[in-house]
Motif scaffolding. Structure first.
Motif, PDB file in Angstrom:
ATOM      1  N   LYS A 214     153.876  21.158  85.127  1.00  0.00           N
ATOM      2  CA  LYS A 214     154.896  20.882  84.102  1.00  0.00           C
ATOM      3  C   LYS A 214     154.244  20.598  82.757  1.00  0.00           C
ATOM      4  O   LYS A 214     154.654  21.122  81.726  1.00  0.00           O
ATOM      5  N   ASP A 215     153.234  19.733  82.784  1.00  0.00           N
ATOM      6  CA  ASP A 215     152.562  19.342  81.543  1.00  0.00           C
ATOM      7  C   ASP A 215     151.948  20.562  80.858  1.00  0.00           C
ATOM      8  O   ASP A 215     152.068  20.726  79.633  1.00  0.00           O
ATOM      9  N   GLU A 216     151.338  21.425  81.656  1.00  0.00           N
ATOM     10  CA  GLU A 216     150.719  22.636  81.086  1.00  0.00           C
ATOM     11  C   GLU A 216     151.773  23.529  80.444  1.00  0.00           C
ATOM     12  O   GLU A 216     151.580  24.044  79.336  1.00  0.00           O
ATOM     13  N   VAL A 217     152.928  23.706  81.116  1.00  0.00           N
ATOM     14  CA  VAL A 217     153.982  24.572  80.588  1.00  0.00           C
ATOM     15  C   VAL A 217     154.577  23.982  79.305  1.00  0.00           C
ATOM     16  O   VAL A 217     154.777  24.694  78.320  1.00  0.00           O
ATOM     17  N   PHE A 218     154.846  22.681  79.306  1.00  0.00           N
ATOM     18  CA  PHE A 218     155.408  22.056  78.097  1.00  0.00           C
ATOM     19  C   PHE A 218     154.447  22.185  76.914  1.00  0.00           C
ATOM     20  O   PHE A 218     154.871  22.411  75.779  1.00  0.00           O
ATOM     21  N   ARG A 219     153.152  22.043  77.155  1.00  0.00           N
ATOM     22  CA  ARG A 219     152.164  22.199  76.076  1.00  0.00           C
ATOM     23  C   ARG A 219     152.158  23.633  75.554  1.00  0.00           C
ATOM     24  O   ARG A 219     152.053  23.876  74.343  1.00  0.00           O
ATOM     25  N   LYS A 220     152.291  24.593  76.465  1.00  0.00           N
ATOM     26  CA  LYS A 220     152.315  26.003  76.051  1.00  0.00           C
ATOM     27  C   LYS A 220     153.596  26.330  75.285  1.00  0.00           C
ATOM     28  O   LYS A 220     153.574  27.107  74.326  1.00  0.00           O
ATOM     29  N   PHE A 221     154.715  25.753  75.712  1.00  0.00           N
ATOM     30  CA  PHE A 221     155.953  25.937  74.952  1.00  0.00           C
ATOM     31  C   PHE A 221     155.788  25.398  73.534  1.00  0.00           C
ATOM     32  O   PHE A 221     156.237  26.015  72.566  1.00  0.00           O
ATOM     33  N   ASN A 222     155.161  24.235  73.425  1.00  0.00           N
ATOM     34  CA  ASN A 222     154.943  23.654  72.094  1.00  0.00           C
ATOM     35  C   ASN A 222     154.138  24.611  71.217  1.00  0.00           C
ATOM     36  O   ASN A 222     154.472  24.841  70.054  1.00  0.00           O
ATOM     37  N   ALA A 223     153.088  25.185  71.805  1.00  0.00           N
ATOM     38  CA  ALA A 223     152.243  26.121  71.052  1.00  0.00           C
ATOM     39  C   ALA A 223     153.012  27.382  70.666  1.00  0.00           C
ATOM     40  O   ALA A 223     152.705  28.027  69.665  1.00  0.00           O
ATOM     41  N   SER A 224     154.033  27.744  71.458  1.00  0.00           N
ATOM     42  CA  SER A 224     154.811  28.954  71.189  1.00  0.00           C
ATOM     43  C   SER A 224     155.848  28.764  70.082  1.00  0.00           C
ATOM     44  O   SER A 224     156.373  29.739  69.550  1.00  0.00           O
ATOM     45  N   LEU A 225     156.182  27.511  69.802  1.00  0.00           N
ATOM     46  CA  LEU A 225     157.202  27.225  68.787  1.00  0.00           C
ATOM     47  C   LEU A 225     156.602  27.134  67.387  1.00  0.00           C
ATOM     48  O   LEU A 225     155.462  26.713  67.215  1.00  0.00           O
ATOM     49  N   LYS A 226     157.399  27.508  66.395  1.00  0.00           N
ATOM     50  CA  LYS A 226     157.043  27.190  65.010  1.00  0.00           C
ATOM     51  C   LYS A 226     157.195  25.682  64.805  1.00  0.00           C
ATOM     52  O   LYS A 226     157.996  25.044  65.498  1.00  0.00           O
ATOM     53  N   PRO A 227     156.490  25.094  63.842  1.00  0.00           N
ATOM     54  CA  PRO A 227     156.767  23.697  63.490  1.00  0.00           C
ATOM     55  C   PRO A 227     158.252  23.536  63.151  1.00  0.00           C
ATOM     56  O   PRO A 227     158.811  24.344  62.404  1.00  0.00           O
ATOM     57  N   GLY A 228     158.895  22.553  63.759  1.00  0.00           N
ATOM     58  CA  GLY A 228     160.334  22.377  63.570  1.00  0.00           C
ATOM     59  C   GLY A 228     161.181  23.147  64.564  1.00  0.00           C
ATOM     60  O   GLY A 228     162.405  22.971  64.618  1.00  0.00           O
ATOM     61  N   GLY A 229     160.532  24.002  65.378  1.00  0.00           N
ATOM     62  CA  GLY A 229     161.251  24.733  66.423  1.00  0.00           C
ATOM     63  C   GLY A 229     161.705  23.786  67.521  1.00  0.00           C
ATOM     64  O   GLY A 229     161.184  22.676  67.681  1.00  0.00           O
ATOM     65  N   ILE A 230     162.672  24.226  68.309  1.00  0.00           N
ATOM     66  CA  ILE A 230     163.317  23.348  69.293  1.00  0.00           C
ATOM     67  C   ILE A 230     163.161  23.902  70.710  1.00  0.00           C
ATOM     68  O   ILE A 230     163.297  25.112  70.941  1.00  0.00           O
ATOM     69  N   LEU A 231     162.874  22.986  71.652  1.00  0.00           N
ATOM     70  CA  LEU A 231     162.838  23.288  73.084  1.00  0.00           C
ATOM     71  C   LEU A 231     164.056  22.635  73.737  1.00  0.00           C
ATOM     72  O   LEU A 231     164.286  21.438  73.579  1.00  0.00           O
TER      73      LEU A 231
END
Length: 259
Positions: A214-231
């Motif tokens: 889970k932690d790895e996926v959430f970190r990768k999602f963060n990297a995939s978003l622009k600053p200010g992007g939303i998960l």
């Protein structure tokens, strides 16, 4: 040689690139043992041999392994927040050509819900969703776009009338909605993540993963978003260490990538 569950996990990874180590073992092993019994096979080694030799059993295994429980507008209150708050905020930040990824999209209920939600704010030809899942079979079901009554029960009535056609007991989603979604196969635990997204939706999937995965996926999602992007995550999930991995919490289910 002892053909134990450790052996089975290695063989499955070699065949499918699905890493069973990332799933909660007791829960997943029980599901797999049930499937093996269904096919009247004795032992992990014999089942691996069947997976290699029989495409129908292989497809059944992958479909069974991946958790496909989905419905349109699941948890309607969160979708109301999406409509009234999140989508206008994203348009305000990033303009009208939003980059949106529906990860682990299952049978398409979620990306199609996103198109309908966005259609209240944007012209249809400006809406484009990337939808991915590990399971080819559910992607094919998603492309067909035929759903039972239970799946569509939470769709707002005006959108249901506008974008669904009743076919016997089922509901067919319109080609206008389907045209706005591009489906691709993607493994959250192995494949490269797409970049520079404004919104990522991944709901009620990671509950089956280990804490490390889970932690790895959430970190990768963060990297995939622009600053200010939303998960946008599911109602059964939360990111305990969201500050540590560069998120701010908008509310319980929406997390914003820190600047």
């Amino acid at each position: 040689m002892a053909y134990d569950y450790e052996y089975f996990k290695k063989e499955v990874f070699a065949l499918t690139k699905i890493d069973l180590n990332a799933y909660k073992e007791k829960q997943m092993k029980r599901r797999i043992d049930t499937l093996i019994a269904k096919h009247k096979v004795t032992g992990y080694d014999k089942f691996v041999a069947r997976l290699r030799d029989d495409k129908a059993i292989f497809d059944d295994f992958v479909n069974y392994l991946t958790i496909n429980v989905s419905e349109f507008y699941r948890n309607p209150e969160q979708w109301k927040l999406m409509d009234k708050d999140v989508i206008p905020e994203l348009i305000g930040k990033f303009g009208r050509s939003l980059k949106i990824w529906s990860a682990a999209c299952s049978t398409g209920d979620e990306p199609y819900s996103l198109v309908m939600a966005l259609s209240r704010h944007l012209p249809m030809n400006q809406i484009n969703i990337l939808a991915t899942d590990i399971d080819k079979q559910v992607i094919e079901k998603a492309k067909i776009g035929l759903y039972n009554e239970k799946s569509v029960v939470s769709v707002p009535e005006d959108l249901k009338k506008k974008y669904f056609t009743k076919v016997g007991p089922s509901y067919q989603i319109s080609n206008e909605i389907k045209a706005r979604v591009q489906f691709k196969q993607h493994n959250l635990l192995k494949d490269t993540y797409p970049e520079k997204y404004d919104l990522i939706v991944c709901r009620n999937v990671l509950i089956y993963f280990t804490e490390e995965a889970k932690d790895e996926v959430f970190r990768k999602f963060n990297a995939s978003l622009k600053p200010g992007g939303i998960l946008f995550i599911g109602s059964t999930e939360q990111i305990m260490n969201y500050k540590e991995i560069n998120f701010d919490r908008k509310n319980s289910f929406f997390y914003v990538k820190s600047k």
